[in-house]
Scaffold this motif. Structure first.
Motif, mmCIF file in Angstrom:
data_model
loop_
_atom_site.group_PDB
_atom_site.id
_atom_site.type_symbol
_atom_site.label_atom_id
_atom_site.label_comp_id
_atom_site.label_asym_id
_atom_site.label_seq_id
_atom_site.Cartn_x
_atom_site.Cartn_y
_atom_site.Cartn_z
ATOM 1 N N MET A 158 0.849 -1.189 0.000
ATOM 2 C CA MET A 158 0.000 0.000 0.000
ATOM 3 C C MET A 158 0.889 1.245 0.000
ATOM 4 S SD MET A 158 -2.850 -1.695 0.138
ATOM 5 C CE MET A 158 -4.280 -0.809 0.743
ATOM 6 N N VAL A 159 1.034 1.857 -1.157
ATOM 7 C CA VAL A 159 1.914 3.017 -1.319
ATOM 8 C C VAL A 159 1.067 4.285 -1.305
ATOM 9 C CG1 VAL A 159 3.643 4.148 -2.770
ATOM 10 C CG2 VAL A 159 3.548 1.641 -2.655
ATOM 11 N N GLY A 160 1.252 5.092 -0.286
ATOM 12 C CA GLY A 160 0.472 6.312 -0.162
ATOM 13 C C GLY A 160 0.840 7.320 -1.230
ATOM 14 N N PRO A 201 -7.367 8.667 -4.994
ATOM 15 C CA PRO A 201 -6.432 7.594 -4.646
ATOM 16 C C PRO A 201 -7.132 6.289 -4.281
ATOM 17 C CG PRO A 201 -5.844 9.630 -3.516
ATOM 18 C CD PRO A 201 -7.207 9.825 -4.093
ATOM 19 N N VAL A 202 -8.314 6.383 -3.677
ATOM 20 C CA VAL A 202 -9.057 5.178 -3.294
ATOM 21 C C VAL A 202 -9.640 4.507 -4.530
ATOM 22 C CG1 VAL A 202 -10.926 4.268 -1.867
ATOM 23 C CG2 VAL A 202 -9.542 6.196 -1.054
ATOM 24 N N ARG A 203 -10.126 5.313 -5.473
ATOM 25 C CA ARG A 203 -10.587 4.744 -6.740
ATOM 26 C C ARG A 203 -9.459 4.003 -7.446
ATOM 27 N NH1 ARG A 203 -15.292 6.390 -9.262
ATOM 28 N NH2 ARG A 203 -16.589 7.777 -7.994
ATOM 29 N N ALA A 204 -8.267 4.605 -7.451
ATOM 30 C CA ALA A 204 -7.126 3.967 -8.110
ATOM 31 C C ALA A 204 -6.756 2.665 -7.406
ATOM 32 C CB ALA A 204 -5.937 4.923 -8.119
ATOM 33 N N MET A 205 -6.819 2.651 -6.076
ATOM 34 C CA MET A 205 -6.513 1.437 -5.322
ATOM 35 C C MET A 205 -7.476 0.315 -5.687
ATOM 36 S SD MET A 205 -6.643 0.873 -1.170
ATOM 37 C CE MET A 205 -8.448 0.987 -1.123
ATOM 38 N N LEU A 206 -8.772 0.613 -5.701
ATOM 39 C CA LEU A 206 -9.765 -0.416 -5.972
ATOM 40 C C LEU A 206 -9.689 -0.908 -7.416
ATOM 41 C CD1 LEU A 206 -12.791 1.019 -3.974
ATOM 42 C CD2 LEU A 206 -11.200 -0.788 -3.307
ATOM 43 N N THR A 207 -9.402 0.001 -8.331
ATOM 44 C CA THR A 207 -9.244 -0.404 -9.733
ATOM 45 C C THR A 207 -8.044 -1.328 -9.891
ATOM 46 O OG1 THR A 207 -10.246 1.669 -10.490
ATOM 47 C CG2 THR A 207 -8.909 0.449 -12.078
ATOM 48 N N THR A 208 -6.944 -1.017 -9.199
ATOM 49 C CA THR A 208 -5.750 -1.859 -9.255
ATOM 50 C C THR A 208 -6.011 -3.239 -8.670
ATOM 51 O OG1 THR A 208 -4.325 0.098 -9.066
ATOM 52 C CG2 THR A 208 -3.327 -2.039 -8.536
ATOM 53 N N LEU A 209 -6.794 -3.294 -7.599
ATOM 54 C CA LEU A 209 -7.030 -4.559 -6.903
ATOM 55 C C LEU A 209 -8.188 -5.357 -7.482
ATOM 56 C CD1 LEU A 209 -6.526 -3.417 -3.194
ATOM 57 C CD2 LEU A 209 -4.897 -4.579 -4.698
ATOM 58 N N LEU A 249 -17.257 -8.762 -6.183
ATOM 59 C CA LEU A 249 -16.449 -7.583 -5.863
ATOM 60 C C LEU A 249 -15.605 -7.145 -7.053
ATOM 61 C CD1 LEU A 249 -15.277 -8.459 -2.231
ATOM 62 C CD2 LEU A 249 -16.996 -6.775 -2.921
ATOM 63 N N ARG A 250 -15.128 -8.113 -7.855
ATOM 64 C CA ARG A 250 -14.322 -7.740 -9.024
ATOM 65 C C ARG A 250 -15.111 -6.814 -9.939
ATOM 66 N NH1 ARG A 250 -11.960 -12.653 -12.282
ATOM 67 N NH2 ARG A 250 -11.114 -12.968 -10.184
ATOM 68 N N GLY A 251 -16.374 -7.135 -10.160
ATOM 69 C CA GLY A 251 -17.208 -6.288 -10.993
ATOM 70 C C GLY A 251 -17.488 -4.941 -10.365
ATOM 71 N N LEU A 252 -17.712 -4.935 -9.052
ATOM 72 C CA LEU A 252 -17.981 -3.669 -8.356
ATOM 73 C C LEU A 252 -16.765 -2.752 -8.402
ATOM 74 C CD1 LEU A 252 -19.878 -5.010 -5.217
ATOM 75 C CD2 LEU A 252 -20.858 -3.664 -7.080
ATOM 76 N N PHE A 253 -15.565 -3.316 -8.124
ATOM 77 C CA PHE A 253 -14.344 -2.502 -8.111
ATOM 78 C C PHE A 253 -13.951 -2.052 -9.511
ATOM 79 C CE2 PHE A 253 -12.614 -4.732 -4.023
ATOM 80 C CZ PHE A 253 -13.652 -4.181 -3.309
ATOM 81 N N GLY A 254 -14.329 -2.849 -10.506
ATOM 82 C CA GLY A 254 -13.948 -2.521 -11.880
ATOM 83 C C GLY A 254 -14.914 -1.590 -12.582
ATOM 84 N N SER A 255 -16.006 -1.227 -11.922
ATOM 85 C CA SER A 255 -17.018 -0.364 -12.551
ATOM 86 C C SER A 255 -17.407 0.781 -11.616
ATOM 87 C CB SER A 255 -18.265 -1.201 -12.894
ATOM 88 O OG SER A 255 -17.928 -2.335 -13.646
ATOM 89 N N PRO A 269 -1.783 2.094 -5.369
ATOM 90 C CA PRO A 269 -1.938 3.411 -4.728
ATOM 91 C C PRO A 269 -2.811 3.282 -3.493
ATOM 92 C CG PRO A 269 -2.496 3.494 -7.073
ATOM 93 C CD PRO A 269 -2.370 2.053 -6.718
ATOM 94 N N TYR A 270 -2.665 4.230 -2.608
ATOM 95 C CA TYR A 270 -3.324 4.148 -1.301
ATOM 96 C C TYR A 270 -3.449 5.559 -0.753
ATOM 97 C CZ TYR A 270 -3.226 3.327 3.843
ATOM 98 O OH TYR A 270 -3.460 3.338 5.200
ATOM 99 N N LEU A 271 -4.516 5.829 -0.048
ATOM 100 C CA LEU A 271 -4.672 7.105 0.646
ATOM 101 C C LEU A 271 -4.229 6.928 2.082
ATOM 102 C CD1 LEU A 271 -5.646 10.035 0.814
ATOM 103 C CD2 LEU A 271 -7.929 9.155 1.379
ATOM 104 N N GLN A 272 -3.131 7.581 2.450
ATOM 105 C CA GLN A 272 -2.613 7.440 3.812
ATOM 106 C C GLN A 272 -3.546 8.153 4.791
ATOM 107 O OE1 GLN A 272 1.418 6.879 4.611
ATOM 108 N NE2 GLN A 272 1.577 8.556 6.044
ATOM 109 N N LEU A 273 -3.865 7.447 5.867
ATOM 110 C CA LEU A 273 -4.847 7.976 6.807
ATOM 111 C C LEU A 273 -4.242 8.955 7.804
ATOM 112 C CD1 LEU A 273 -6.895 4.719 7.470
ATOM 113 C CD2 LEU A 273 -7.242 6.491 5.725
ATOM 114 N N GLY A 274 -2.989 8.735 8.204
ATOM 115 C CA GLY A 274 -2.332 9.615 9.155
ATOM 116 C C GLY A 274 -1.452 10.634 8.462
#
Length: 442
Positions: free
Chosen positions: A191-193, A244-252, A260-266, A381-386
Motif C-alpha cells: 500500500m503506497v500512499g 487515490p481510493v478509486r485507483a486502489m480499488l481499480t488496481t485490486l 467484488l471484481r465487478g464492483l471494483f472494476g465499474s 496506490p493508497y490514501l494514507q490515513l495519518g
C-alpha cells in the motif's frame, strides 16, 4: 562483529522520545543517537556529507554522477512516549523474543519509525562499502520531531528549496505490505500512499453564567457541549471515493472475487455503493471513504460542585482528499446548529496533493517491491490515513510517496503508538533489500 540486527537493537535502546511540551524532551538522547549513527555506519559517513538542521534533524547528501532529479529517502528520529507498565517487554530493551521465522524485536520505534531509518542506513552502508556511486544524488532526510508535527521537516524542505533542489522521487513512511485489508482481496498488497489526509483540530466552546451546581439551568454549558458532540457523531461526513481510493480499488479489482471484481472494476457506476459499504467494514475502511471527526480532549468546571462557565472540546478532524479546512469547518457549524457553541480552528492543514501512480517514479517503487519483497505482491496506490513529514515535501516535488517496506500483520499495525510495538526480524531484514533496490534503480 556486529550484525545489522545488533545495530538496529542498539539504536532502538536510545529513547529519542519527543513531547508536545518540548521542555520535557531529553535532547541529550538525540545527540547520543546522532553519535551512534556515525560510529555504527562508518562507510556512510565517509562517503556522504551530513548536516544538522533545526537543532537535531539530519540531512545527508550522497553525491551521484549528476545532481539533477535526486532521490530523497525519509524517516524520523523521534518516537512517541510509553507507559512502561503496559508493556510485556521493556519498551527500550530491544529484546528478541521467539526463534526462527517467529523471532521478533520488541521496542518502541521498531516500526514507527526507526525500522525504516535503520534499514535505510543498512542499505546505504552496504552500497558504500562496495564502492557504489548512484546515478543521481541521493538525500537522506530525517526529521527529529515528526510525532509532534514539529519544525524539523519544514526546516529540511526550506534548506533544499534554498539550494534549488527539486527531487524526482521522495519516499517517507506510510502504508505497509498487508493482507486481507481491502474486503475480498487476499493477495499481499504493498500500500503506497500517493496522498495523505489533511488534519485539523477544532475547538468547541459552550459558555454560560456559572454558579453553584445545586441550582443548574435547564441547559448548562456541559449539556450543550455534549449535544453538539453527539450531533457530530450522529451526522458523520458523507462517504465518497477520493481519487487515490478509486485507483486502489481499480488496481485490486483483478485480484478480488466476483461480485467484488465487478464492483471494483465499474466504479463509475458502483462508486457510491462501494463507498457506503466500506464505511461499515470497520474504522480503517470507514476512514478511507470519508472525512472523520471525533471529540478527544474535554474540559469543564474546575470543581465537582461548580457549574462550568465554559465547557470545551477538542475535535480532531482528518480531511479526505477533496475536502478542506474551510469546507469541513463550515459543515461542522451547520451540523451542530447552535449559535451558543463557538467553533474555531485551533490549527489545520489541507490534504496533500496527489502524486501520480503512473510514470517513472512509480515504476521505480513497484520494481523495488517486486525485486526485494516478492513478485506476488501487488503494488497499489493508497490514501494514507495519518499525517507524516512527507506532506511538507510536496512543496518541492510532485512525486512524494509513503511506504514502509515491511509485511505487517493486523496485530503489529495495531501496536503502533500503543504498547508492545514489535517487528519480526526476517521482515525487517527484507526491508533493507527494498531500500537497496530503490537506490540502485535511481
Amino acid at each position: 562483529m556486529a550484525t545489522s540486527v545488533d545495530r538496529f537493537r542498539e539504536l532502538l535502546r536510545i529513547p529519542t522520545v519527543s513531547h508536545a511540551d518540548e521542555t520535557l524532551t531529553d535532547w541529550a538522547r538525540f545527540s547520543e543517537f546522532e553519535a551512534a549513527l556515525e560510529r555504527l555506519y562508518p562507510a556512510t559517513h565517509e562517503h556522504l556529507t551530513r548536516e544538522v538542521i533545526d537543532s537535531h534533524s539530519l540531512l545527508y547528501r550522497w553525491p551521484g554522477v549528476t545532481s539533477i532529479e535526486p532521490l530523497v529517502l525519509m524517516a524520523h528520529i523521534d518516537v512517541v512516549p510509553v507507559v512502561e507498565s503496559e508493556w510485556t517487554h521493556a519498551p527500550f530493551g530491544a529484546e528478541i523474543i521467539g526463534e526462527g521465522a517467529q523471532a521478533e524485536i520488541h521496542g518502541r520505534g521498531t516500526i514507527d519509525d526507526k525500522g525504516s531509518l535503520v534499514a535505510i542506513f543498512e542499505a546505504v552502508e552496504q552500497l558504500c562499502a562496495e564502492g557504489y556511486v548512484p546515478q543521481h544524488d541521493i538525500y537522506l532526510a530525517f526529521g527529529h520531531n515528526e510525532e509532534i508535527a514539529g519544525s524539523g521537516a519544514q526546516a529540511l524542505v526550506a534548506e533544499l528549496r534554498e539550494r534549488g533542489i527539486r527531487p524526482a522521487l521522495v519516499l517517507d513512511e506510510g502504508g505497509a505490505v498487508v493482507q486481507d485489508v481491502v474486503p475480498g482481496v487476499t493477495a499481499p498488497t504493498a500500500m503506497v500512499g500517493v496522498a495523505e489526509r489533511g488534519v485539523m483540530t477544532l475547538l468547541l466552546t459552550a459558555s454560560e453564567g456559572g454558579g453553584h451546581a445545586s441550582t443548574p439551568p435547564a441547559m448548562p454549558a456541559t449539556a450543550r457541549l455534549a449535544r453538539a458532540i453527539d450531533r457530530l457523531r450522529r451526522r458523520p461526513f458523507p462517504t465518497r471515493l477520493a481519487s487515490p481510493v478509486r485507483a486502489m480499488l481499480t488496481t485490486l479489482a483483478p485480484h478480488a472475487p466476483q461480485p467484488l471484481r465487478g464492483l471494483f472494476g465499474s466504479l463509475g457506476l458502483t462508486g457510491p455503493l462501494v463507498a457506503a459499504a466500506f464505511s461499515r467494514f470497520g474504522p480503517e475502511m470507514n476512514a478511507i471513504v470519508r472525512t472523520t471527526a471525533v471529540a478527544t480532549e474535554l474540559s469543564g468546571a474546575p470543581g465537582e460542585n461548580v457549574l462550568a462557565t465554559s465547557a470545551r472540546a477538542s475535535v480532531n478532524v482528518r480531511l479526505l482528499t477533496g475536502d478542506s479546512v474551510a469546507s469541513a469547518t463550515q459543515r461542522v457549524r451547520r451540523v451542530i446548529n447552535d449559535p451558543n457553541v463557538d467553533v474555531t480552528v485551533r490549527h489545520g492543514s489541507d490534504p496533500s496533493p496527489v502524486s501520480p501512480w503512473r510514470g517513472e517514479a512509480w515504476r521505480r517503487i513497484s520494481s523495488a517491491v517486486s525485486i526485494s519483497l516478492g513478485d506476488e505482491i501487488v503494488t497499489t496506490p493508497y490514501l494514507q490515513l495519518g499525517a507524516s513529514d512527507s506532506r511538507w515535501f510536496t512543496a518541492i516535488s510532485d512525486h512524494v510517496y509513503r511506504f514502509t517496506p515491511f509485511h505487517l500483520t493486523r496485530a503489529e499495525r495495531d501496536a503502533l503508538h500503543s504498547h508492545n510495538e514489535r517487528i519480526r526480524v526476517e521482515v525487517w531484514l527484507r526491508g533493507i533489500g527494498f531500500y537497496r533496490a530503490l537506490i540502485e534503480a535511481s
